[in-house]
Write a protein that holds these residues in place. Sequence first.
Motif, PDB file in Angstrom:
ATOM      1  N   SER A   1      11.943   4.529   8.837  1.00  0.00           N
ATOM      2  CA  SER A   1      10.419   4.492   8.881  1.00  0.00           C
ATOM      3  C   SER A   1       9.966   5.297   9.922  1.00  0.00           C
ATOM      4  CB  SER A   1       9.903   3.402   8.831  1.00  0.00           C
ATOM      5  OG  SER A   1       8.505   3.383   8.408  1.00  0.00           O
TER       6      SER A   1
ATOM      7  N   GLY B   1       1.012  -1.186   0.041  1.00  0.00           N
ATOM      8  CA  GLY B   1       0.071  -0.143   0.144  1.00  0.00           C
ATOM      9  C   GLY B   1       0.915   1.141  -0.063  1.00  0.00           C
ATOM     10  N   GLY B   2       2.217   1.429  -0.170  1.00  0.00           N
ATOM     11  CA  GLY B   2       2.910   2.317  -0.364  1.00  0.00           C
ATOM     12  C   GLY B   2       2.989   3.057  -1.578  1.00  0.00           C
TER      13      GLY B   2
ATOM     14  N   ARG C   1       5.845  -2.026   9.910  1.00  0.00           N
ATOM     15  CA  ARG C   1       5.790  -2.095   8.769  1.00  0.00           C
ATOM     16  C   ARG C   1       7.157  -2.641   8.100  1.00  0.00           C
ATOM     17  NH1 ARG C   1       4.546   2.915   8.197  1.00  0.00           N
ATOM     18  NH2 ARG C   1       2.396   2.633   8.197  1.00  0.00           N
TER      19      ARG C   1
ATOM     20  N   THR D   1       5.704   6.579   0.754  1.00  0.00           N
ATOM     21  CA  THR D   1       4.758   7.144   1.690  1.00  0.00           C
ATOM     22  C   THR D   1       3.641   6.150   2.146  1.00  0.00           C
ATOM     23  OG1 THR D   1       3.499   8.356   0.008  1.00  0.00           O
ATOM     24  CG2 THR D   1       5.278   9.672   1.587  1.00  0.00           C
ATOM     25  N   PHE D   2       3.080   5.988   3.314  1.00  0.00           N
ATOM     26  CA  PHE D   2       2.101   4.942   3.532  1.00  0.00           C
ATOM     27  C   PHE D   2       1.451   5.866   4.459  1.00  0.00           C
ATOM     28  CE2 PHE D   2       5.602   2.151   2.998  1.00  0.00           C
ATOM     29  CZ  PHE D   2       5.097   0.995   2.375  1.00  0.00           C
ATOM     30  N   ARG D   3      -0.128   5.679   4.180  1.00  0.00           N
ATOM     31  CA  ARG D   3      -1.083   6.346   4.767  1.00  0.00           C
ATOM     32  C   ARG D   3      -1.805   5.548   5.683  1.00  0.00           C
ATOM     33  NH1 ARG D   3      -2.796  11.423   3.633  1.00  0.00           N
ATOM     34  NH2 ARG D   3      -1.475  12.362   1.922  1.00  0.00           N
TER      35      ARG D   3
END
Length: 139
Positions: A110, A71-72, A125, A85-87
Amino acid sequence: MKKSCLAILVCLGLASCSAAVGQGLENGRLRPCPSSPNCVSSEVSDTDLAPFELPDKDGWERLRLAIVSLGGSIEREEAGYLHATFRSRLFGFVDDLECRLDGRTIQVRSASRLGWWDMGANRRRVELLRKTMAAETLK
Protein backbone atom coordinates in the motif's frame (compact mmCIF):
# COMPACT_ATOMS: atom_id res chain seq x y z
CA MET A 1 -4.82 35.11 0.48
CA LYS A 2 -8.09 33.42 -0.55
CA LYS A 3 -6.94 33.18 -4.17
CA SER A 4 -3.65 31.58 -3.07
CA CYS A 5 -5.46 28.99 -0.95
CA LEU A 6 -7.87 28.25 -3.78
CA ALA A 7 -4.99 27.84 -6.24
CA ILE A 8 -3.22 25.44 -3.87
CA LEU A 9 -6.39 23.37 -3.40
CA VAL A 10 -6.94 23.17 -7.15
CA CYS A 11 -3.35 22.04 -7.70
CA LEU A 12 -3.64 19.42 -4.96
CA GLY A 13 -6.87 18.17 -6.47
CA LEU A 14 -5.36 17.88 -9.93
CA ALA A 15 -2.26 16.18 -8.59
CA SER A 16 -4.35 13.63 -6.71
CA CYS A 17 -5.93 12.55 -10.00
CA SER A 18 -2.62 11.37 -11.40
CA ALA A 19 -2.37 7.79 -12.57
CA ALA A 20 -0.51 5.15 -10.64
CA VAL A 21 3.09 4.96 -11.70
CA GLY A 22 4.56 1.52 -12.20
CA GLN A 23 1.75 -0.59 -10.86
CA GLY A 24 1.75 -4.34 -11.27
CA LEU A 25 4.19 -7.12 -10.62
CA GLU A 26 7.92 -7.11 -11.26
CA ASN A 27 9.44 -10.56 -11.74
CA GLY A 28 6.34 -12.11 -10.17
CA ARG A 29 6.49 -9.97 -7.00
CA LEU A 30 5.02 -6.67 -5.85
CA ARG A 31 7.21 -3.68 -6.67
CA PRO A 32 9.54 -2.58 -3.86
CA CYS A 33 8.64 0.52 -1.87
CA PRO A 34 10.51 3.76 -2.51
CA SER A 35 12.78 5.18 0.19
CA SER A 36 10.03 7.53 1.41
CA PRO A 37 7.97 6.47 4.46
CA ASN A 38 4.64 6.53 2.59
CA CYS A 39 4.61 2.88 1.53
CA VAL A 40 4.36 -0.49 3.27
CA SER A 41 4.85 -3.94 1.81
CA SER A 42 4.73 -7.45 3.21
CA GLU A 43 7.35 -8.55 0.67
CA VAL A 44 10.09 -6.39 2.18
CA SER A 45 12.32 -8.20 4.66
CA ASP A 46 13.00 -5.16 6.87
CA THR A 47 9.35 -4.41 7.66
CA ASP A 48 7.05 -5.74 10.35
CA LEU A 49 4.05 -5.92 8.01
CA ALA A 50 2.92 -9.52 7.74
CA PRO A 51 1.13 -10.93 4.70
CA PHE A 52 -2.46 -12.14 5.04
CA GLU A 53 -2.92 -15.84 5.68
CA LEU A 54 -5.85 -17.48 3.89
CA PRO A 55 -7.71 -20.00 6.02
CA ASP A 56 -9.88 -21.24 3.13
CA LYS A 57 -10.58 -20.98 -0.60
CA ASP A 58 -12.90 -17.95 -0.18
CA GLY A 59 -10.11 -15.69 1.10
CA TRP A 60 -9.56 -13.84 -2.18
CA GLU A 61 -13.26 -13.01 -2.46
CA ARG A 62 -13.29 -11.83 1.18
CA LEU A 63 -10.34 -9.59 0.30
CA ARG A 64 -12.32 -8.03 -2.56
CA LEU A 65 -15.38 -7.49 -0.34
CA ALA A 66 -13.28 -6.01 2.47
CA ILE A 67 -11.60 -3.54 0.09
CA VAL A 68 -14.92 -2.30 -1.21
CA SER A 69 -16.44 -2.14 2.28
CA LEU A 70 -13.56 0.11 3.38
CA GLY A 71 -14.18 2.52 0.50
CA GLY A 72 -11.69 1.15 -1.99
CA SER A 73 -12.24 0.85 -5.70
CA ILE A 74 -10.90 -2.21 -7.50
CA GLU A 75 -9.15 -0.91 -10.59
CA ARG A 76 -7.59 -4.06 -12.03
CA GLU A 77 -7.74 -7.74 -11.27
CA GLU A 78 -6.15 -10.70 -12.96
CA ALA A 79 -5.15 -14.18 -11.87
CA GLY A 80 -3.57 -13.80 -8.43
CA TYR A 81 -3.19 -9.99 -8.60
CA LEU A 82 -5.42 -7.11 -7.54
CA HIS A 83 -4.94 -3.33 -7.72
CA ALA A 84 -7.30 -1.04 -5.80
CA THR A 85 -7.32 2.66 -4.99
CA PHE A 86 -8.41 4.60 -1.93
CA ARG A 87 -9.02 8.37 -1.81
CA SER A 88 -8.48 10.54 1.25
CA ARG A 89 -11.60 12.35 2.42
CA LEU A 90 -10.29 15.89 2.66
CA PHE A 91 -8.18 16.42 -0.45
CA GLY A 92 -8.91 13.28 -2.45
CA PHE A 93 -5.30 12.05 -2.46
CA VAL A 94 -5.01 8.60 -4.02
CA ASP A 95 -3.30 5.63 -2.39
CA ASP A 96 -2.70 2.40 -4.28
CA LEU A 97 -3.23 -1.01 -2.72
CA GLU A 98 -1.81 -4.03 -4.51
CA CYS A 99 -2.25 -7.66 -3.51
CA ARG A 100 -0.59 -10.80 -4.84
CA LEU A 101 -1.71 -14.34 -4.16
CA ASP A 102 1.24 -16.44 -3.02
CA GLY A 103 -0.03 -19.95 -2.30
CA ARG A 104 -2.21 -19.62 0.82
CA THR A 105 -0.84 -16.16 1.53
CA ILE A 106 -1.73 -12.71 0.19
CA GLN A 107 1.25 -10.39 -0.15
CA VAL A 108 0.20 -6.76 0.17
CA ARG A 109 1.65 -3.34 -0.77
CA SER A 110 0.00 0.00 0.00
CA ALA A 111 1.52 3.31 -1.09
CA SER A 112 0.66 6.99 -1.41
CA ARG A 113 1.03 8.47 -4.88
CA LEU A 114 2.04 11.88 -3.56
CA GLY A 115 4.04 13.24 -0.68
CA TRP A 116 6.89 12.01 1.43
CA TRP A 117 5.13 10.82 4.59
CA ASP A 118 1.60 9.46 4.95
CA MET A 119 1.41 9.70 8.79
CA GLY A 120 0.97 5.90 8.90
CA ALA A 121 -2.21 5.89 6.78
CA ASN A 122 -1.16 3.00 4.53
CA ARG A 123 -0.11 0.77 7.43
CA ARG A 124 -3.38 1.51 9.26
CA ARG A 125 -5.35 0.71 6.10
CA VAL A 126 -3.63 -2.66 5.67
CA GLU A 127 -4.22 -3.58 9.32
CA LEU A 128 -7.88 -2.50 9.08
CA LEU A 129 -8.21 -4.62 5.95
CA ARG A 130 -6.73 -7.56 7.88
CA LYS A 131 -9.27 -7.09 10.71
CA THR A 132 -12.15 -6.72 8.25
CA MET A 133 -11.19 -9.95 6.49
CA ALA A 134 -10.88 -11.76 9.83
CA ALA A 135 -14.37 -10.55 10.82
CA GLU A 136 -15.75 -11.88 7.53
CA THR A 137 -14.19 -15.28 8.30
CA LEU A 138 -16.11 -15.46 11.59
CA LYS A 139 -19.51 -14.89 9.94
